[in-house]
Design a protein around this motif. Structure first.
Motif, PDB file in Angstrom:
ATOM      1  N   GLU A 245       0.596   3.990   1.022  1.00  0.00           N
ATOM      2  CA  GLU A 245      -0.007   5.020   1.858  1.00  0.00           C
ATOM      3  C   GLU A 245       1.094   5.841   2.491  1.00  0.00           C
ATOM      4  O   GLU A 245       2.030   5.330   3.070  1.00  0.00           O
ATOM      5  CB  GLU A 245      -0.971   4.472   2.903  1.00  0.00           C
TER       6      GLU A 245
ATOM      7  N   HIS B 119       1.821   1.353  10.235  1.00  0.00           N
ATOM      8  CA  HIS B 119       1.660   1.170   8.788  1.00  0.00           C
ATOM      9  C   HIS B 119       2.995   0.927   8.089  1.00  0.00           C
ATOM     10  O   HIS B 119       3.971   1.616   8.362  1.00  0.00           O
ATOM     11  CB  HIS B 119       1.000   2.409   8.156  1.00  0.00           C
TER      12      HIS B 119
ATOM     13  N   ARG C  96       0.845  -1.195   0.000  1.00  0.00           N
ATOM     14  CA  ARG C  96       0.000   0.000   0.000  1.00  0.00           C
ATOM     15  C   ARG C  96       0.876   1.238   0.000  1.00  0.00           C
ATOM     16  O   ARG C  96       1.715   1.403   0.888  1.00  0.00           O
ATOM     17  CB  ARG C  96      -0.938   0.000   1.204  1.00  0.00           C
TER      18      ARG C  96
HETATM   19 MN    MN Z   1      -5.568   1.863   6.028  1.00  0.00          MN
END
Ligand code: MN
Ligand code: ATP
Length: 482
Positions: free
Chosen positions: A231, A238, A229
């Motif tokens: 992100e 994360h 991801r």
């Molecule tokens: Mn998320």
């Protein structure tokens, strides 16, 4: 043949009786020109190797430095020293690889986790990381064992995917087109027909959709693979590349799904407690030490072992999203305006809200169900009989103390018409997902599944606090060394 060694973990369980053995490993310390603490990665407990005075050349002894690698042959004898029951009296010591003590980046002292992140290529040689990664291994093994014993089929879903329809997160593009001068269509857009796959492709954010295809043939399947991801969130929870476990089960409803998720989490934690006790006790102590620097109210209420035992022995709390919002609205934190983000029905709960529920209110893992449809993915099953404007779906998130969301799952929408209607509302291109919709056309069944972020689980079990410390070589914004 070279490898006729005994692993130190195994050796330390023996009764010393002059057995002649060979061990190999790396030097942790060398005291009094006589006592070598040798570590081979099988356990944090070092083996004491004794190089009796006068037996070995001065030249050789000088080369026994921190992190030099050795092959030692000797006899196993009872130890008179404190801290160990046996030791190896060396008859021969061979230096396999020298290590310049001046240049070796890790000194035999305590380094910060931040410093060790910069030295990720060597950090496995520290007690903390050795313990973390042995526990990580055990958890991975327990996951396969759990599902295998239940008759689940392990599916390898693709890492490169063409569908970007899932909407789980920002995706990394995969292409062989040149960056500086890609072929273009007449309108100026990039002509992916000339790309390797003849279309726009990405790294997968989840194997779920493919997992559902397999579940509607095998019944029970799981995936365990890397997901990506892009992100741009620099948080302690994360990563841009992380490992996810995604079981998917035909003939399961939301209740069955929750029950499996809970049983699964309990099983793997218990497995680690039984098979990795020594490492977990080491990590528990590390956590207690680390938290001594924090003010009393920031410290964990339970020690690590206590916390894990608590999770094994207690049911998770189960509440609906609507109940969760009510609890937040009634909370002293809300009334005293302690939350940064607003609370009302319909919000996507922020981590401060999730943490309040698990850490302050319930003080245990919580399963939150039946979220508003508007904040959840298109494939989640629509709940029947909702008030207009309060439509919910059969979703479930498991929130864990100190981590927040650890599992996200749902019963899937098996009714073709409802699914198509939902896709249209959410602008999910149905024509690209024709293969997914086929499962609802040909023998559709109630089914459910969930995704568990492996590193979040490793964080929870090891008591580490930064997700970058539980994956060997973290990928995060501006971080791709090693
Ligand atoms: Mn998320
Ligand atoms: P979050 O709200 O924490 O960003 P999410 O809602 O995006 O999570 P899902 O799409 O439901 O997460 O993914 C399933 C699971 O994967 C999560 O429950 C979490 O354990 C894990 N996960 C999600 N994103 C990440 C990430 N960037 N790094 C590590 N694990 C992640």
């Amino acid at each position: 043949m070279f490898n006729k060694r005994v692993k130190i973990k195994e050796l330390l369980s023996w009764q010393p009786n002059n057995q002649e053995i060979t061990v190999m490993g790396w030097v942790r310390t060398f005291r009094n020109n006589q006592f070598i603490a040798l570590n081979d990665g099988s356990t944090n407990t070092n083996l004491q190797v004794v190089a009796a005075l006068g037996v070995f050349e001065e030249e050789l002894l000088k080369r026994i430095t921190t992190s030099a690698s050795l092959k030692v042959t000797g006899v196993v004898i009872p130890s008179l020293g404190k801290g160990q029951t046996l030791e190896v009296k060396a008859t021969s010591i061979e230096i396999l690889g020298d290590s310049d003590a001046e240049k070796y980046p890790l000194q035999p002292k305590k380094h910060s986790l931040e410093f060790l992140r910069e030295k990720a290529h060597l950090r496995f040689r520290t007690n903390t990381f050795a313990a973390v990664f042995r526990v990580r291994h055990t958890l991975a093994y327990a996951i396969h064992k759990f599902f295998n014993d239940k008759g689940f089929v392990y599916m390898h879903t693709p890492i490169i995917t063409a569908s970007d329809a899932e909407g789980a997160g920002e995706m990394f593009k995969v292409t062989t087109l040149p960056f500086d001068n890609p072929p273009r269509n007449e309108d100026g857009s990039i002509n992916f027909k000339e790309d390797f796959f003849g279309r726009n492709t990405n790294l997968t954010v989840s194997g779920q959709l493919e997992g559902e295809l397999a579940a509607t043939a095998f019944g029970d399947i799981y995936t365990f693979g890397p997901t990506f991801r892009a992100e741009n969130s620099n948080t302690t929870r994360h990563l841009a590349e992380f490992w996810m476990i995604e079981p998917e089960m035909a003939f399961y409803d939301l209740e069955d799904n929750m029950q499996l998720a809970e049983e699964f989490i309990r099983y793997i934690i218990k497995y680690a407690m039984e098979h990795n006790r020594e490492d977990l006790e080491f990590l528990a102590q590390r956590l207690t030490e680390e938290e001594k620097a924090l003010p009393q109210d920031k410290r964990s209420e339970m020690g690590l072992i206590e916390k894990l035992e608590f999770v094994i022995n207690n049911q998770f709390e189960k509440i609906t999203y609507t109940q969760a919002i009510d609890i937040l609205l009634q909370s002293p934190a809300y009334k005293k305006k302690k939350f940064q983000y607003d609370v009302k029905w319909g919000i996507d709960m922020q981590s401060e809200h999730e943490r309040y529920l698990v850490e302050k209110h319930f003080k245990k893992p919580v399963i939150v169900t039946n979220y508003p449809a508007a904040i959840k993915a298109f494939y989640m099953r629509q709940d029947d009989g909702c008030e207009p404007g309060k439509e919910t779906v059969a979703a479930m998130d498991i929130l864990a103390p100190g981590i927040g969301e650890i599992v996200g799952g749902s019963q899937r929408e098996e009714r073709l018409q409802k699914l198509e209607q939902r896709m249209q509302e959410m602008h999910v291109p149905a024509e690209e997902l024709w293969w997914y919709l086929d499962t609802r056309r040909f023998g559709s069944v109630p089914h459910a599944g969930f995704g568990l972020g492996f590193e979040r689980l490793v964080l929870f079990v090891t008591g580490m606090t930064n997700i970058r410390d539980v994956i060997a070589f973290p990928r995060a914004p501006k971080t791709a060394e090693f």
